[in-house]
Design an enzyme around this catalytic site. Structure first.
Site, mmCIF file in Angstrom:
data_model
loop_
_atom_site.group_PDB
_atom_site.id
_atom_site.type_symbol
_atom_site.label_atom_id
_atom_site.label_comp_id
_atom_site.label_asym_id
_atom_site.label_seq_id
_atom_site.Cartn_x
_atom_site.Cartn_y
_atom_site.Cartn_z
ATOM 1 N N LYS A 376 0.860 -1.217 -0.024
ATOM 2 C CA LYS A 376 -0.030 0.048 -0.108
ATOM 3 C C LYS A 376 0.900 1.099 0.112
ATOM 4 C CE LYS A 376 -0.276 -0.308 4.743
ATOM 5 N NZ LYS A 376 -1.048 -0.678 6.128
ATOM 6 N N ARG A 470 -10.779 -0.512 14.704
ATOM 7 C CA ARG A 470 -10.778 0.363 13.675
ATOM 8 C C ARG A 470 -11.511 -0.419 12.581
ATOM 9 N NH1 ARG A 470 -4.810 0.965 10.572
ATOM 10 N NH2 ARG A 470 -5.069 -1.185 10.477
ATOM 11 N N HIS A 498 -5.880 -7.721 13.204
ATOM 12 C CA HIS A 498 -4.822 -6.905 13.281
ATOM 13 C C HIS A 498 -4.476 -6.795 14.491
ATOM 14 C CE1 HIS A 498 -1.636 -4.530 11.275
ATOM 15 N NE2 HIS A 498 -2.247 -3.289 11.666
ATOM 16 N N ARG A 557 1.392 -10.738 6.913
ATOM 17 C CA ARG A 557 1.535 -9.422 6.305
ATOM 18 C C ARG A 557 2.595 -8.449 6.607
ATOM 19 N NH1 ARG A 557 -4.012 -9.671 8.605
ATOM 20 N NH2 ARG A 557 -3.144 -8.004 9.974
ATOM 21 N N TYR A 602 13.578 30.488 5.985
ATOM 22 C CA TYR A 602 12.351 31.251 6.757
ATOM 23 C C TYR A 602 12.436 31.327 8.268
ATOM 24 C CZ TYR A 602 9.973 30.036 2.161
ATOM 25 O OH TYR A 602 9.400 30.007 0.965
ATOM 26 N N CYS A 650 12.409 24.080 3.427
ATOM 27 C CA CYS A 650 11.229 24.722 2.607
ATOM 28 C C CYS A 650 10.813 23.490 2.042
ATOM 29 C CB CYS A 650 12.300 25.511 1.713
ATOM 30 S SG CYS A 650 13.280 26.520 2.715
ATOM 31 N N ASP A 652 10.817 22.926 -1.302
ATOM 32 C CA ASP A 652 11.461 22.169 -2.361
ATOM 33 C C ASP A 652 13.056 22.063 -2.215
ATOM 34 O OD1 ASP A 652 8.943 22.806 -3.879
ATOM 35 O OD2 ASP A 652 9.696 24.810 -3.997
#
Ligand SMILES: *Cc1c(COP(=O)(O)O)cnc(C)c1O
Length: 711
Positions: A376, A470, A498, A557, A602, A650, A652
């Site tokens: 996943k 869950r 689980h 799993r 920043y 930042c 990027d």
């Protein structure tokens, strides 16, 4: 995404192609049936060399696209060296056969060296050099499409000088044009007309993800082969062929054959690759030796005139000699290929480590318990299709994903076996479950009733809630669980639960986990006693495997552990050795000198205390680097040295202190996760420094990253 180089059975096919070339030069069926021999050596045999060329194109594409011209030069130099050695190797036979006799002209020698080869099979090497040169320049100057069109045109010109020569002979202009061509080289099967199209075909496959199913590929291969057969026999009966190495239908045939070989299971093998080239290069020598030997012992009837025996002996000797030579062929000292000179940030995946981890996990589980890899979230940032494909090749037959879309994506990319969706699927999308043959989790009883409304059978595993709260039907609600089994349209293939605290070895947590397991097992026993078929059972995720390896289940799993990482630096019960599969890298964009008192990034969070040399790195939080990573003395690696991250990260970019790294240059590679020299930054380190677990870091790796798969 990705430069995944899947090899499938390519290397094995190359070996078969080499043996086919031997057949082309020995006509094994000739004494039995001339037509059969024509089909084998003049039609099927023509698959061999294009296959060699396509493999080269397939592997060379990345370097060409990334303009790694140093790598291409290295490749051409290698072929050139092999050519030189081969020329020398065949000189004795040249002398013996009178090549340098009365008719010898220096001009012919130069022509041969440049185009036709100094011995009949050696044309391949100069042709490859010319072809690679043309294609590289073509793609880099004019782009792929134009290059491809030009290659088709050249192939067309070549065809007319080869299998379709009959057409040329019908007009005077064409005849004189081709007369001119044939004063330059003996054949049109060369680097100009023949090689480019097959190189580009291999590259086209390398460039695009295959979207065809195995069935379509096999159908395409069968149809185009039959048509090729007809084309070949027809041209032969018309006596149009001047030479018979170029056919129109050979192009689609090769395309499908190559895709087919990629689909087959197989290993990337340098030995096989070397072996096939050596066989190709030395088999004419073997032919000469066998003939000489047969004469000496006076057995020409058997060893020469029985073509089939002759073929077998030549093949065997070539294989044997090749095998001995590969033992001495230079190993190691592999130049590290810089596949990604212009990428800003990328993930490197070590497929051998992935296979190793799967083996390790399998080793500590009971032998009948199989792995159901959890792929996943893009296989935790590792690239779901490539990871599933590799594990499929390693023999695993069931995969787990979280969402319908993830399952569909795997199917669309040719992943076979069972795929279980662990999460909720919107009722409106149930048709896709059937279309893509996915297994849905029953997340609770009302959901089961809803699924049951769907007019066709739905394959399911029932999720049981044993305390995590869950998903799942409550383990104590046996009546409801039984009612799920009564749903007519549900095909219950398994049941699972689980564990929510399997990662902790604290007494209370262990007791809680044991209670989860016990309740699940009791429920299963009750169902079985009542005659229900509970199907495949599974409970363990990674920590379930690592801390409770003795559980008796049909599947486990693993997610995070398969990728060679723990969620955090936890103690675990099992003794296993896992290897991290993923590395994360980026580049230096620029380097700056700053003065004491100047601030960085920043929010003015970092102030220089002295003169500093800093560098800006081309990766940021949009790529998955946690924004707060800088707060806990985090660093990256560069020239095998640590470079602290300074100032806020930042979107990027991020900034690092490189004051102490004198050799730093623009475009240098920076390791964020992975090994550099003797030091390693583990994903666990990054997770700890940013207050989370590795699962979150890995699954958060951003879509802008490029992927490189190494083996
Ligand atoms: C994600 C997930 C797993 C894999 O968990 P890891 O801890 O990464 O091994 C297993 N089972 C279920 C139900 C999951 O959602």
């Amino acid at each position: 995404m990705g430069h995944s180089k899947i090899t499938g059975a390519l290397d094995l096919f190359r070996l078969l192609a080499a043996l086919l070339v031997v057949a082309v030069h020995t006509s094994p069926l000739y004494t039995m049936d001339e037509t059969a021999d024509f089909v084998l050596t003049r039609i099927i045999g023509r698959f061999a060399v294009p296959f060699f060329i396509m493999v080269t194109g397939y592997f060379l594409y990345t370097a060409i696209a990334k303009r790694d011209n140093a790598y291409i030069k290295g490749f051409v130099l290698k072929i050139g060296t092999i050519y030189l050695i081969s020329i020398i190797l065949f000189l004795p036979i040249n002398f013996y056969s009178g090549y340098f006799g009365e008719k010898f002209l220096w001009g012919d020698l130069i022509k041969d060296i440049l185009f036709d080869g100094t011995f009949y099979h050696l044309w391949y090497l100069p042709a490859m050099i010319l072809g690679v040169f043309l294609v590289t320049v073509g793609i880099q100057r004019f782009g792929f499409t134009i290059s491809f069109l030009v290659a088709i045109l050249l192939y067309g010109i070549g065809l007319l000088g080869d299998s379709y020569y009959g057409i040329v002979q019908q007009t005077d202009i064409l005849t004189s044009f081709y007369d001119m061509i044939f004063t330059l080289f003996e054949y049109t099967r060369n680097g100009l007309f023949f090689i480019p199209i097959y190189l580009l075909l291999g590259m086209a496959i390398s460039k695009s993800n295959n979207r065809l199913s195995t069935k379509q590929i096999v159908t395409g291969l069968v149809i185009s082969s039959v048509l090729l057969l007809i084309e070949g026999l027809l041209l032969n009966s018309l006596s149009w062929q001047r030479h018979d190495s170029m056919y129109i239908l050979l192009v689609p045939c090769m395309y499908f054959l190559f895709l087919f070989s990629l689909q087959l299971p197989g290993k990337n093998s340098k030995t096989l690759r070397d072996l096939s080239l050596i066989i190709y290069l030395i088999h004419p020598w073997m032919i000469v030796l066998v003939r000489g030997f047969a004469k000496v012992i006076d057995q020409e009837q058997l060893f020469i005139y029985n073509n089939f025996i002759h073929y077998l002996i030549v093949s065997f000797l070539s294989l044997f000699a090749g095998w001995i030579l590969t033992k001495f062929s230079p190993k190691g000292r592999k130049r590290k290929i810089d596949l990604l000179p212009d990428n800003r940030a990328w993930v490197e995946i070590d497929l051998a480590a992935l296979r190793h981890n799967a083996k390790e996990l399998q080793r500590i589980l009971p032998s009948h318990c199989q792995l159901m890899p959890v792929v996943k979230a893009n296989a935790y940032g590792h690239g779901d299709v490539a990871i599933a494909r590799e594990l499929m090749r390693a023999g695993l037959k069931m995969f787990a994903v979280a969402t319908l879309a993830e399952g569909v994506r795997l199917r669309q990319n040719g992943i076979k076996g069972d795929i279980l969706i662990l999460g909720y699927t919107n009722p409106k999308e149930l048709a896709s479950l059937e279309k893509y043959q996915l297994i849905q989790t029953v997340v609770d009883f009302p959901y089961a009733l809803m699924l049951n409304q769907y007019p066709k059978k739905v394959r399911v595993h029932i999720k049981i809630d044993t305390g995590m709260h869950r998903l799942g039907v409550n383990v104590e609600n046996l009546a409801e669980i039984e009612k799920v089994f009564e749903c007519k349209n549900l095909k219950v293939e398994g049941m699972f639960s689980h564990l929510s605290t399997a990662d902790s070895l604290a007494d209370e947590d262990v007791r809680f986990t044991q209670k989860q397991i016990q309740q699940f097992n009791q429920m299963i026993d009750l169902l079985k006693a009542k005659g229900y078929h509970t199907g495949k059972l599974h409970i363990q995720g990674s920590y379930g495997i690592l801390n409770y390896p003795d559980l008796v289940c049909d599947y486990a799993r693993p997610g995070i552990a398969l990728y060679g990482v723990l969620s955090a630096d936890d103690k675990i019960r099992a003794s296993v050795h896992l290897k991290p599969v993923l590395s994360l890298k980026a580049r230096i964009a620029l380097i700056k000198e700053i003065q004491p008192g100047e601030v960085i990034s920043y929010g003015r969070q970092f102030t220089a205390k002295s003169n500093m040399k800093i560098a800006t790195v081309t990766i940021g939080y949009a790529d998955g680097i946690p924004r707060r990573l800088y707060e806990n003395n985090a660093y990256v690696m560069l020239h095998s040295k640590r470079a602290p991250i300074i100032g806020r990260i930042c979107m990027d970019q991020l900034m690092i202190d490189v004051s102490h790294i004198h050799e730093v240059e623009n475009n240098d590679v920076v390791t964020i996760i992975g090994v550099d020299g003797t030091e390693q930054i583990r994903c666990e380190d990054i997770a700890r420094q940013s207050g989370t677990i590795t699962n979150e870091i890995l699954s958060g790796l951003g879509p802008r990253l490029d992927y490189v798969y190494l083996d």
